[in-house]
Motif scaffolding. Sequence first.
Motif, mmCIF file in Angstrom:
data_model
loop_
_atom_site.group_PDB
_atom_site.id
_atom_site.type_symbol
_atom_site.label_atom_id
_atom_site.label_comp_id
_atom_site.label_asym_id
_atom_site.label_seq_id
_atom_site.Cartn_x
_atom_site.Cartn_y
_atom_site.Cartn_z
ATOM 1 N N LEU A 114 0.831 -1.212 0.000
ATOM 2 C CA LEU A 114 0.000 0.000 0.000
ATOM 3 C C LEU A 114 0.860 1.254 0.000
ATOM 4 O O LEU A 114 0.585 2.213 -0.735
ATOM 5 N N MET A 115 1.910 1.260 0.810
ATOM 6 C CA MET A 115 2.785 2.424 0.862
ATOM 7 C C MET A 115 3.517 2.621 -0.462
ATOM 8 O O MET A 115 3.727 3.751 -0.909
ATOM 9 N N VAL A 129 -6.094 3.439 -1.294
ATOM 10 C CA VAL A 129 -7.443 3.059 -0.851
ATOM 11 C C VAL A 129 -8.112 2.170 -1.902
ATOM 12 O O VAL A 129 -8.807 1.202 -1.564
ATOM 13 N N ALA A 130 -7.888 2.480 -3.174
ATOM 14 C CA ALA A 130 -8.444 1.640 -4.242
ATOM 15 C C ALA A 130 -7.866 0.236 -4.191
ATOM 16 O O ALA A 130 -8.563 -0.751 -4.471
ATOM 17 N N ALA A 135 -8.481 -5.485 -3.057
ATOM 18 C CA ALA A 135 -8.095 -6.641 -2.242
ATOM 19 C C ALA A 135 -9.329 -7.340 -1.668
ATOM 20 O O ALA A 135 -9.389 -8.578 -1.620
ATOM 21 N N ARG A 136 -10.301 -6.565 -1.222
ATOM 22 C CA ARG A 136 -11.547 -7.161 -0.706
ATOM 23 C C ARG A 136 -12.306 -7.898 -1.811
ATOM 24 O O ARG A 136 -12.959 -8.910 -1.566
ATOM 25 N N ILE A 189 -4.804 -14.640 -10.149
ATOM 26 C CA ILE A 189 -3.430 -14.184 -10.392
ATOM 27 C C ILE A 189 -3.003 -13.191 -9.319
ATOM 28 O O ILE A 189 -1.906 -13.288 -8.758
ATOM 29 N N LEU A 190 -3.872 -12.220 -9.021
ATOM 30 C CA LEU A 190 -3.536 -11.219 -8.006
ATOM 31 C C LEU A 190 -3.408 -11.859 -6.623
ATOM 32 O O LEU A 190 -2.490 -11.530 -5.863
ATOM 33 N N ARG A 191 -4.321 -12.766 -6.281
ATOM 34 C CA ARG A 191 -4.252 -13.431 -4.975
ATOM 35 C C ARG A 191 -2.928 -14.177 -4.800
ATOM 36 O O ARG A 191 -2.261 -14.065 -3.775
ATOM 37 N N GLU A 192 -2.566 -14.951 -5.821
ATOM 38 C CA GLU A 192 -1.368 -15.772 -5.705
ATOM 39 C C GLU A 192 -0.090 -14.946 -5.832
ATOM 40 O O GLU A 192 0.913 -15.224 -5.169
ATOM 41 N N SER A 193 -0.127 -13.920 -6.679
ATOM 42 C CA SER A 193 1.070 -13.115 -6.925
ATOM 43 C C SER A 193 1.421 -12.239 -5.735
ATOM 44 O O SER A 193 2.602 -11.977 -5.473
#
Length: 422
Positions: A114-115, A129-130, A135-136, A189-193
Amino acid sequence: MTVQSVAVVGAGLCGLTAAIRLAQAGIQVELFEASPKPGGRTRSFIDKASGELCDNGPHLLIGAYQATQQLLSDCNATSNLVWQPSLKLPLWDVERNHFQLFPAPWLPFPLALLMAVRSLPAHGWASAVAMLRLARALNQDHPADTSVSDLIRLYDIPPTLVSDMLEPICLGSMNEDIHSADASTFKRILRESFASKKTARLGWFNAPLDLALIKPLVERAEQLGVNIRTRQRVRSLKKEADAVLVNGDLYDAVVIALPAFAADALLDRESQSETRCITNVHLWFEANPGLPETFVGGIRTTGQWFFDITAQMQQQELPLYHICAVISADEQDMDDATLLELVTHELNLICNSSTHLSPCHFRIIREKRATVLVRKHDASQMASVRMIDATEQPLPGELPATIEFAVQRGEKAAIEVLKLLL
């Protein structure tokens, strides 16, 4: 007890994986390959002008590729991979010049990511924030026909975050534009990466694929007794009682590990596969162009990724410097001269070259059926349970056509065969 025999049709990465896993279980394996050597689309070639052994295009791996890493470990080839210590994604565009997504390795990874996003030029807290909203979304259910662009609209993702991060990830991993790419696969892909620091890093081979990937697999297969029969095209498969007739010989089962179009032709079935082209523009220079990183992602450029092959291969004394620009999901109808001029111009901008460098040699490779897109299709069993279909046809929610997906398909096919025979 009679030793069970299996024919594996196709000696690409999927077929080699299936053959190795079956042979490890004591199965007698015949591996058929129509080409002069194994490797499929992961083979390398000799560029006659430069004398260099090189791949059609460079490959990036992510830390989440567990099956690939395990296979390489089993073949004593983990030293052929170079991994980032932690995620660093170098980017460039004409307005912001060079910048990078670089989560601090000393912070907890979710906070570090996030940072890092907040610190990107032209981003700030709105992007951070996006990212939380996105992520949710990764663990929520969405309609089956949801595209990546639908997901972006639904969670109000800022355009800059889309262009700097989501579009490059989608193109690079799925070889498809966000407007048609399947959201369920993209979420996976995003979850695993980005699951952890270990998975959220990039890696690459330090030698051409012939040497770094295919050779260790072939050697391991042969050590296990696999008979690799090159220049042997399988022209017919026929069910015979509790066996399958392959080019006149009987086997207890068959694994079909061909590209989708070749499997469709062999099985005389209507194709359900949709493919996209990947274009690789290879450029050789007498002087070092000075690409600041091993690879750089271009934002709103024709060449989407620029790789310093000379640095990637860790060769110290090459007579020429080798850069490759990659265009995923290439649907442009551009002639070679125009493409060469455009990509060379972009490379000079990225390298901040004070004098325009021109390549002394180039080669453009268009893999028109580079990958099969993630699509819904009829996944019903084949006519014979002894014919295991391991072709590249990713369903929504599955990994797209990557090295990891090829290894997983090979392992899944081997498991199916073992359940059938043992």
